[in-house]
Motif scaffolding. Sequence first.
Motif, mmCIF file in Angstrom:
data_model
loop_
_atom_site.group_PDB
_atom_site.id
_atom_site.type_symbol
_atom_site.label_atom_id
_atom_site.label_comp_id
_atom_site.label_asym_id
_atom_site.label_seq_id
_atom_site.Cartn_x
_atom_site.Cartn_y
_atom_site.Cartn_z
ATOM 1 N N TYR A 1 0.844 -1.196 0.000
ATOM 2 C CA TYR A 1 0.000 0.000 0.000
ATOM 3 C C TYR A 1 0.880 1.247 0.000
ATOM 4 N N TRP A 2 0.412 2.272 -0.659
ATOM 5 C CA TRP A 2 1.039 3.597 -0.597
ATOM 6 C C TRP A 2 0.041 4.578 0.030
ATOM 7 N N TYR A 3 0.560 5.395 0.965
ATOM 8 C CA TYR A 3 -0.224 6.442 1.604
ATOM 9 C C TYR A 3 0.557 7.749 1.526
ATOM 10 N N ARG A 4 -0.177 8.834 1.689
ATOM 11 C CA ARG A 4 0.441 10.149 1.786
ATOM 12 C C ARG A 4 -0.006 10.792 3.093
ATOM 13 N N GLN A 5 0.946 11.401 3.778
ATOM 14 C CA GLN A 5 0.645 12.050 5.058
ATOM 15 C C GLN A 5 1.150 13.482 5.000
ATOM 16 N N SER A 6 0.219 14.407 5.006
ATOM 17 C CA SER A 6 0.600 15.810 5.038
ATOM 18 C C SER A 6 0.725 16.250 6.483
ATOM 19 N N LEU A 7 1.416 17.356 6.706
ATOM 20 C CA LEU A 7 1.728 17.819 8.057
ATOM 21 C C LEU A 7 0.464 17.923 8.884
ATOM 22 N N GLY A 8 0.477 17.230 10.043
ATOM 23 C CA GLY A 8 -0.655 17.310 10.952
ATOM 24 C C GLY A 8 -1.891 16.574 10.499
ATOM 25 N N GLN A 9 -1.769 15.785 9.460
ATOM 26 C CA GLN A 9 -2.931 15.070 8.925
ATOM 27 C C GLN A 9 -2.787 13.565 9.118
ATOM 28 N N GLY A 10 -3.891 12.876 8.961
ATOM 29 C CA GLY A 10 -3.852 11.418 8.964
ATOM 30 C C GLY A 10 -3.333 10.914 7.638
ATOM 31 N N LEU A 11 -3.492 9.635 7.425
ATOM 32 C CA LEU A 11 -2.967 9.010 6.220
ATOM 33 C C LEU A 11 -4.025 8.990 5.118
ATOM 34 N N GLU A 12 -3.596 9.404 3.930
ATOM 35 C CA GLU A 12 -4.456 9.412 2.753
ATOM 36 C C GLU A 12 -4.054 8.241 1.868
ATOM 37 N N PHE A 13 -4.986 7.325 1.619
ATOM 38 C CA PHE A 13 -4.703 6.165 0.783
ATOM 39 C C PHE A 13 -4.469 6.587 -0.666
ATOM 40 N N LEU A 14 -3.423 6.031 -1.276
ATOM 41 C CA LEU A 14 -3.126 6.341 -2.675
ATOM 42 C C LEU A 14 -3.422 5.169 -3.593
ATOM 43 N N ILE A 15 -2.800 4.011 -3.311
ATOM 44 C CA ILE A 15 -2.929 2.861 -4.211
ATOM 45 C C ILE A 15 -2.577 1.595 -3.459
ATOM 46 N N ASP B 1 -7.048 -1.082 -7.452
ATOM 47 C CA ASP B 1 -7.720 0.188 -7.168
ATOM 48 C C ASP B 1 -6.701 1.319 -7.201
ATOM 49 N N LYS B 2 -6.848 2.190 -8.191
ATOM 50 C CA LYS B 2 -5.956 3.342 -8.303
ATOM 51 C C LYS B 2 -6.699 4.630 -7.994
ATOM 52 N N SER B 3 -7.880 4.501 -7.443
ATOM 53 C CA SER B 3 -8.742 5.669 -7.279
ATOM 54 C C SER B 3 -8.199 6.710 -6.309
ATOM 55 N N GLY B 4 -7.273 6.306 -5.442
ATOM 56 C CA GLY B 4 -6.728 7.246 -4.473
ATOM 57 C C GLY B 4 -5.633 8.141 -5.023
ATOM 58 N N LEU B 5 -5.131 7.834 -6.207
ATOM 59 C CA LEU B 5 -4.079 8.676 -6.786
ATOM 60 C C LEU B 5 -4.650 10.062 -7.073
ATOM 61 N N ASP C 1 -3.266 12.373 -12.601
ATOM 62 C CA ASP C 1 -2.566 11.483 -13.536
ATOM 63 C C ASP C 1 -1.064 11.719 -13.534
ATOM 64 N N ARG C 2 -0.591 12.660 -12.724
ATOM 65 C CA ARG C 2 0.862 12.821 -12.577
ATOM 66 C C ARG C 2 1.447 11.735 -11.675
ATOM 67 N N PHE C 3 0.579 11.056 -10.951
ATOM 68 C CA PHE C 3 1.003 10.008 -10.023
ATOM 69 C C PHE C 3 0.811 8.643 -10.674
ATOM 70 N N SER C 4 1.829 7.799 -10.543
ATOM 71 C CA SER C 4 1.707 6.424 -11.016
ATOM 72 C C SER C 4 2.541 5.528 -10.121
ATOM 73 N N ALA C 5 2.242 4.257 -10.134
ATOM 74 C CA ALA C 5 3.007 3.308 -9.320
ATOM 75 C C ALA C 5 3.052 1.981 -10.019
ATOM 76 N N GLU C 6 4.126 1.277 -9.779
ATOM 77 C CA GLU C 6 4.238 -0.078 -10.303
ATOM 78 C C GLU C 6 4.909 -0.958 -9.275
ATOM 79 N N ARG C 7 4.704 -2.250 -9.466
ATOM 80 C CA ARG C 7 5.327 -3.235 -8.594
ATOM 81 C C ARG C 7 5.794 -4.380 -9.475
ATOM 82 N N THR C 8 7.015 -4.799 -9.267
ATOM 83 C CA THR C 8 7.580 -5.860 -10.102
ATOM 84 C C THR C 8 8.004 -7.037 -9.234
ATOM 85 N N GLY C 9 7.828 -8.224 -9.785
ATOM 86 C CA GLY C 9 8.249 -9.430 -9.078
ATOM 87 C C GLY C 9 7.527 -9.655 -7.773
ATOM 88 N N GLY C 10 6.387 -9.004 -7.621
ATOM 89 C CA GLY C 10 5.627 -9.167 -6.389
ATOM 90 C C GLY C 10 6.346 -8.638 -5.164
#
Lengths: 111, 115
Positions: free
Chosen positions: B33-47, B56-60, B63-72
């Motif tokens: 999982y990837w999350y983003r945490q801004s100062l003083g904020q909780g965690l925002e789900f990304l992907i 589910d890529k809906s949290g990105l 379209d400037r944001f992308s992610a990949e995973r290789t080899g599991g």
Amino acid sequence: TQLLEQSPQFLSIQEGENLTVYCNSSSVFSSLQWYRQEPGEGPVLLVTVVTGGEVKKLKRLTFQFGDARKDSSLHITAAQPGDTGLYLCAGARTNDYKLSFGAGTTVTVRA
Amino acid sequence: GAGVSQSPSNKVTEKGKDVELRCDPISGHTALYWYRQSLGQGLEFLIYFQGNSAPDKSGLPSDRFSAERTGGSVSTLTIQRTQQEDSAVYLCASSLKVKRYNEQFFGPGTRLTVL
């Protein structure tokens, strides 16, 4: 809009005092987790509660899951400076891989 | 190591540049999982990844944001044409599998500063 509302946002207490942090939602969760995060580090899982009405104790920390599985609380007895950190609650709904996090409660325990 | 690792720990970049953030999950964990945490904020789900696929890529945020995973295993989060509002701590977590209680283990995060 946060799915989970935490209160208070900030809490500053003296060493030896007790404190309670609340986590509330209008949604039902299959489980709820509490994490503690220290500056510059990722959140660390403290506990998972899964049954409505469940109470779990971890040394001086007591966690409770509401009967309806919509809310939870974290109570710290005789707080110590080492308890200082950001406490986050996170809920998982049935068949949902995502955790929904609250905004967190910053706890400061003064020596 | 036994835990989730992320690199770099800090990244300072100029507005408009591309950045890549890396995550090494706990060995054997299939979910990431990837999350983003801004100062003083909780965690925002990304992907989220299950194996190499991202159901589910809906949290990105855009379209400037992308992610990949290789080899599991290793995952890379790429932000193109960075903006100042992208400044945040980017956290990666992994879990053994998609299971009922979905306990996630977090890395230390990458602090991104866009000037």
